[in-house]
Design an enzyme around this catalytic site. Structure first.
Site, PDB file in Angstrom:
ATOM      1  N   VAL A  16       0.836  -1.215   0.000  1.00 16.81           N
ATOM      2  CA  VAL A  16       0.000   0.000   0.000  1.00 16.81           C
ATOM      3  C   VAL A  16       0.867   1.261   0.000  1.00 16.81           C
ATOM      4  O   VAL A  16       0.548   2.252  -0.669  1.00 16.81           O
ATOM      5  CB  VAL A  16      -0.976   0.000   1.203  1.00 16.81           C
ATOM      6  CG1 VAL A  16      -1.860   1.240   1.179  1.00 16.81           C
ATOM      7  CG2 VAL A  16      -1.837  -1.263   1.186  1.00 16.81           C
ATOM      8  N   LYS A  98      -6.668  -1.492  10.349  1.00 14.74           N
ATOM      9  CA  LYS A  98      -7.942  -1.808  11.024  1.00 14.74           C
ATOM     10  C   LYS A  98      -7.757  -2.488  12.373  1.00 14.74           C
ATOM     11  O   LYS A  98      -8.501  -2.237  13.307  1.00 14.74           O
ATOM     12  CB  LYS A  98      -8.864  -2.625  10.118  1.00 14.74           C
ATOM     13  CG  LYS A  98      -8.229  -3.831   9.432  1.00 14.74           C
ATOM     14  CD  LYS A  98      -7.761  -3.479   8.045  1.00 14.74           C
ATOM     15  CE  LYS A  98      -6.647  -4.419   7.620  1.00 14.74           C
ATOM     16  NZ  LYS A  98      -6.763  -4.886   6.277  1.00 14.74           N
ATOM     17  N   GLU A 122     -10.317   5.887   6.383  1.00 14.93           N
ATOM     18  CA  GLU A 122     -11.230   5.299   5.386  1.00 14.93           C
ATOM     19  C   GLU A 122     -10.650   4.023   4.779  1.00 14.93           C
ATOM     20  O   GLU A 122     -11.376   3.057   4.499  1.00 14.93           O
ATOM     21  CB  GLU A 122     -11.509   6.332   4.277  1.00 14.93           C
ATOM     22  CG  GLU A 122     -12.598   5.944   3.313  1.00 14.93           C
ATOM     23  CD  GLU A 122     -13.977   5.823   3.954  1.00 14.93           C
ATOM     24  OE1 GLU A 122     -14.542   6.840   4.350  1.00 14.93           O
ATOM     25  OE2 GLU A 122     -14.475   4.694   4.067  1.00 14.93           O
ATOM     26  N   GLU A 183      -3.568 -10.324   4.525  1.00 13.47           N
ATOM     27  CA  GLU A 183      -2.703  -9.805   5.588  1.00 13.47           C
ATOM     28  C   GLU A 183      -1.437 -10.662   5.639  1.00 13.47           C
ATOM     29  O   GLU A 183      -1.443 -11.814   5.188  1.00 13.47           O
ATOM     30  CB  GLU A 183      -3.418  -9.901   6.935  1.00 13.47           C
ATOM     31  CG  GLU A 183      -4.739  -9.163   7.004  1.00 13.47           C
ATOM     32  CD  GLU A 183      -4.579  -7.670   6.764  1.00 13.47           C
ATOM     33  OE1 GLU A 183      -3.858  -7.021   7.529  1.00 13.47           O
ATOM     34  OE2 GLU A 183      -5.182  -7.163   5.805  1.00 13.47           O
ATOM     35  N   ASP A 194     -10.104  -9.966  10.483  1.00 14.39           N
ATOM     36  CA  ASP A 194     -10.006  -8.719   9.722  1.00 14.39           C
ATOM     37  C   ASP A 194     -11.412  -8.131   9.491  1.00 14.39           C
ATOM     38  O   ASP A 194     -11.627  -6.933   9.679  1.00 14.39           O
ATOM     39  CB  ASP A 194      -9.300  -9.021   8.387  1.00 14.39           C
ATOM     40  CG  ASP A 194      -9.153  -7.794   7.520  1.00 14.39           C
ATOM     41  OD1 ASP A 194      -8.228  -7.009   7.744  1.00 14.39           O
ATOM     42  OD2 ASP A 194      -9.999  -7.611   6.616  1.00 14.39           O
ATOM     43  N   LYS A 198     -13.044  -4.527  10.979  1.00 10.22           N
ATOM     44  CA  LYS A 198     -13.721  -3.544  10.123  1.00 10.22           C
ATOM     45  C   LYS A 198     -15.147  -3.302  10.606  1.00 10.22           C
ATOM     46  O   LYS A 198     -15.609  -2.164  10.657  1.00 10.22           O
ATOM     47  CB  LYS A 198     -13.717  -4.027   8.673  1.00 10.22           C
ATOM     48  CG  LYS A 198     -12.322  -4.004   8.049  1.00 10.22           C
ATOM     49  CD  LYS A 198     -12.281  -4.766   6.749  1.00 10.22           C
ATOM     50  CE  LYS A 198     -10.896  -4.733   6.108  1.00 10.22           C
ATOM     51  NZ  LYS A 198     -10.725  -5.717   5.046  1.00 10.22           N
ATOM     52  N   GLY A 296      -5.906  -4.599  -1.990  1.00  5.38           N
ATOM     53  CA  GLY A 296      -4.920  -4.372  -3.054  1.00  5.38           C
ATOM     54  C   GLY A 296      -4.325  -2.978  -2.961  1.00  5.38           C
ATOM     55  O   GLY A 296      -4.904  -2.073  -2.342  1.00  5.38           O
TER      56      GLY A 296
HETATM   57  N1  HSE Z   1      -6.575  -8.347   3.955  1.00  6.39           N
HETATM   58  C1  HSE Z   1      -7.561  -7.352   3.702  1.00  6.39           C
HETATM   59  C2  HSE Z   1      -8.641  -7.949   2.818  1.00  6.39           C
HETATM   60  C3  HSE Z   1      -6.919  -6.163   3.044  1.00  6.39           C
HETATM   61  O1  HSE Z   1      -8.385  -8.989   2.215  1.00  6.39           O
HETATM   62  O2  HSE Z   1      -9.735  -7.396   2.749  1.00  6.39           O
HETATM   63  C4  HSE Z   1      -7.835  -4.983   2.904  1.00  6.39           C
HETATM   64  O3  HSE Z   1      -8.265  -4.492   4.131  1.00  6.39           O
END
Ligand code: HSE
Length: 420
Positions: A16, A98, A122, A183, A194, A198, A296
Site C-alpha cells: 500500500v 484496522k 477510510e 494480511e 479482519d 472492520k 490491493g
Molecule cells: N486483507 C484485507 C482484505 C486487506 O483482504 O480485505 C484490505 O483491508
C-alpha cells in the site's frame, strides 16, 4: 489548523505504501508531498533507492515541518505507538490499520479530542469503498436499520476461486497473498478477524457505539468443507463471509461476522473476487448498495489519498453519534438459523443446543443440522469443537425485544418439563 500545504511523513513502504507513492505522483491537484519515508528493515530491496528512506521513527515524529503522518505498516502494536505519538505531537494522521484502530478506538478518539488533531482511516474499511465517511455524515443513527456486507477481499477471492473455479483452498489463498490482498498473517483474513475489526469500526460510525474486538463474534471460512459446498451448489447458493450489524427494536445493536449462504436474489450474490459490497438499509431510503475493490495496493491507496485530500479542507470525524445507544444486544437474545456440519462422532451432543431443528442429514462420516440457535449456544459449540464443525448462516432471526426471548426460553423449558 488549516493544512493547505501537506508535508507527509510516511511509515511503511509495502504494497500500500508503494501504491500511495505511485498514486500521489499522478494526483496533480493535491498539494501534498511525501517528505520522509520511514521503514523498519534496512536490508530489504525496495522500488526506490535507499536514500529515500529513514529507519528511526523519531525523524518523522519530531520533524516540525511534517504536518501529516500516514501510517501504513503491518504491526498493529508498533502502529499504535506511532499513531498515538504523532497525535500527541499535533500531527494529523491517516491510517489503514484496522486491527490497530479496532483495538484502540476509544483511546484514539480521546487523543484526537485532547490534542485537537484528526485521525482518518477510510482505507481501514473495504479499501476503495467510501463507507466510513458516508456512515459518519449521511446516515442518521435512528434511521439506519442495518449494514450487511462483504468486507474482506481475500476471503471473497478465495471463496470465488474455490467454489466457482474449483481451485484448491491453498492455491486460492496463495494467489490472494501474491496479489497483495491478504494480511501478512492470513489467519486474520480466513478466520474472520479482519472482517470483525472492520465491522467494529463501521458500528462505531453507524451507531455511535465503541466496543471491544472480543465483543463481536467472528467465524471464518477455514473449516468450510465438501458437505456445505455441495448443499450450496444443489440449492443454487453461494457462500460469502458476511459482516452484520443491525439495530433492534429496543435500541440495542447486534453485530457478528459469519459465513453465509447467499441466494441469487441477494445483492451480495454477484460481489465476487476481491470486491467488497455493503448494503445499508435505512428506514425511508430502503436499501443502498456500495460496491468496489476491497483490497490491493491501488484501491487502498485511493482511500488513503482521499483522506489526505480531506485533511486539506480540514475534515475530521466528529463522532457525532457517540453514545447514542449504549450497548450490544446480549448473545442469548440473538437468534440465527444456521447450517451446522459436524463429525459423526459428535452428533448426539448438538441437537440440544438448538431452539428449533428444520433439517438433518447423515452420511457415514458426518452430518448436518439446519435450525435456529442462540448466538450464545453457537459460541459454546464453536469454542469446544472448532476443528470438528463448520457453521454457515442461513438467516438472521430478528426479534423485537430481549424480553420476548426470555419468554420464549421460559416457555421452551416449561415445554421440556424442566421448569414448572
Ligand atoms: N486483507 C484485507 C482484505 C486487506 O483482504 O480485505 C484490505 O483491508
Amino acid at each position: 489548523m488549516k493544512r493547505n500545504e501537506l508535508k507527509i511523513g510516511l511509515f511503511g513502504f509495502g504494497c500500500v505504501g508503494y501504491g500511495l507513492y505511485e498514486v500521489l505522483q499522478r494526483t496533480q491537484g493535491l498539494k501534498a508531498q511525501i517528505k520522509t519515508i520511514c521503514v523498519k528493515n534496512e536490508n530489504k530491496q525496495r522500488q526506490l533507492p535507499d536514500s529515500h528512506f529513514v529507519y528511526d521513527k523519531d525523524i518523522i515524529l519530531n520533524d516540525p515541518e511534517i504536518n501529516v503522518v500516514v501510517e501504513l505498516i503491518d504491526d498493529a502494536d508498533a502502529a499504535f505507538d506511532i499513531v498515538s505519538a504523532a497525535l500527541r505531537n499535533g500531527k494529523a494522521v491517516v491510517s489503514a490499520n484496522k486491527k490497530m484502530i479496532a483495538e484502540h478506538l476509544s483511546e484514539l478518539i480521546k487523543l484526537q479530542q485532547i490534542y485537537n488533531v484528526p485521525l482518518l482511516y477510510e482505507a481501514a474499511c473495504c479499501a476503495s469503498l467510501p463507507i466510513i465517511r458516508n456512515l459518519e455524515e449521511y446516515y442518521d443513527n435512528d434511521l439506519l436499520e442495518s449494514i450487511e456486507g462483504i468486507v474482506n477481499g481475500s476471503t471473497n477471492y478465495i471463496l470465488t476461486k474455490t467454489i466457482a473455479e474449483n481451485l484448491s483452498y491453498e492455491i486460492a489463498l496463495k494467489q490472494a497473498q501474491e496479489k497483495g490482498f491478504a494480511e501478512s498473517n492470513p489467519r486474520l483474513d480466513v478466520e474472520g478477524y479482519d472482517a470483525k475489526y472492520k465491522l467494529l469500526i463501521l458500528i462505531a460510525h453507524a451507531y455511535g457505539i465503541v466496543v471491544k474486538p472480543e465483543d463481536i463474534f467472528n467465524l471464518g471460512i477455514q473449516n468450510l468443507g465438501v458437505l456445505e459446498l455441495k448443499y450450496a451448489k444443489e440449492k443454487g447458493l453461494k457462500i460469502k463471509l458476511v459482516a452484520h450489524a443491525y439495530k433492534n427494536a429496543d435500541g440495542s445493536v447486534s453485530g457478528f461476522v459469519i459465513p453465509q449462504f447467499i441466494s441469487n436474489t441477494h445483492q451480495l450474490f454477484h460481489v465476487d473476487d476481491v470486491f467488497n459490497g455493503i448494503i445499508a438499509q435505512s428506514c425511508f431510503a430502503d436499501k443502498q448498495f456500495f460496491v468496489g475493490k476491497g483490497a490491493g495496493a491501488f484501491p487502498t491507496a485511493s482511500a488513503v489519498i482521499s483522506d489526505i485530500s480531506a485533511l486539506s479542507y480540514d475534515y475530521r470525524y466528529e463522532y457525532k453519534k457517540l453514545n447514542a445507544v449504549d450497548r450490544l444486544r446480549s448473545d442469548k437474545a440473538i437468534y440465527l438459523k444456521i447450517f451446522l456440519r459436524y463429525d459423526l462422532a459428535y452428533s448426539p451432543e448438538f441437537t440440544a443446543y438448538f431452539e428449533e431443528i428444520n433439517e438433518t442429514y447423515l452420511n457415514k462420516d458426518s452430518g448436518y443440522i439446519v435450525g435456529i440457535i442462540s448466538l450464545s449456544n453457537l459460541k459454546t459449540i464453536h469454542a469446544r469443537k472448532i476443528a470438528e464443525t463448520s457453521i454457515v448462516l442461513v438467516e438472521v432471526i430478528q426479534l423485537e425485544t430481549e424480553q420476548s426471548l426470555v419468554t420464549i426460553e421460559k416457555e421452551k423449558r416449561v415445554l421440556n418439563g424442566t421448569l414448572i
